[in-house]
Enzyme design. Structure first.
Site, PDB file in Angstrom:
ATOM      1  N   HIS A 181      -6.232   0.227  -1.674  1.00 33.70           N
ATOM      2  CA  HIS A 181      -6.501  -1.004  -2.404  1.00 33.70           C
ATOM      3  C   HIS A 181      -6.000  -2.163  -1.547  1.00 33.70           C
ATOM      4  CE1 HIS A 181      -6.876   1.712  -5.854  1.00 33.70           C
ATOM      5  NE2 HIS A 181      -7.631   0.747  -6.369  1.00 33.70           N
TER       6      HIS A 181
ATOM      7  N   GLU B 216      -4.189  -4.718  -2.146  1.00 29.00           N
ATOM      8  CA  GLU B 216      -2.775  -5.058  -2.307  1.00 29.00           C
ATOM      9  C   GLU B 216      -1.875  -4.099  -1.529  1.00 29.00           C
ATOM     10  OE1 GLU B 216      -4.958  -4.427  -4.698  1.00 29.00           O
ATOM     11  OE2 GLU B 216      -5.120  -6.212  -5.945  1.00 29.00           O
TER      12      GLU B 216
END
Length: 143
Positions: A132, A134
């Site tokens: 992901h 992040e």
């Protein structure tokens, strides 16, 4: 095929037909101009009917972080001419501020949108299991 803006020539591309060549050449030119801050979103808004960006004086802290992250991503991808960036992108950025009045500086940037599952998982660390945006941003910052 290559795009020209004024007397400036942008990197050329090779495609199977004129339509794709024009699209790719214009995409490269626009990404570079956006990265350089010379193409404002207001210009694009007139063609798409989208809402123009919030004026800098009215930007919240979160708008500023998003703008810094987007500028960093655009500057990075403007250097890549071989790939097409069609479709939705998930990006994340980590911005460092030194004071309350400081706008901030982008210190880490990541893009991604999925996890590896099933037999592709690696418990030995041979594969990035969670990619992901992040997570990639955090890993980049720690490095």
């Amino acid at each position: 095929m290559a795009a020209f803006v004024g007397k400036r020539k942008f990197p050329s591309v090779t495609c199977h037909n004129k339509k794709d060549g024009r699209k790719e050449a214009c995409d490269i030119a626009m990404r570079q101009l956006v990265a350089e801050g010379q193409f404002q979103a207001e210009n694009a808004a007139s063609n798409t009917g989208s809402i123009p960006p919030v004026p800098a004086a009215n930007m919240t802290h979160f708008d500023t972080v998003a703008a810094l992250t987007h500028r960093g991503f655009t500057a990075l991808v403007s250097q890549i001419t071989a790939e097409s960036f069609a479709g939705r992108k998930v990006i994340a950025g980590l911005v460092m501020k030194r004071s309350a009045d400081d706008v901030g500086v982008l210190v880490s940037l990541g893009t991604g949108n999925r996890c590896i599952t099933g037999q592709q998982l690696s418990l030995q660390g041979n594969t990035v299991n969670d990619s992901h945006a992040e997570i990639i941003t955090r890993r980049g910052f720690l490095r």
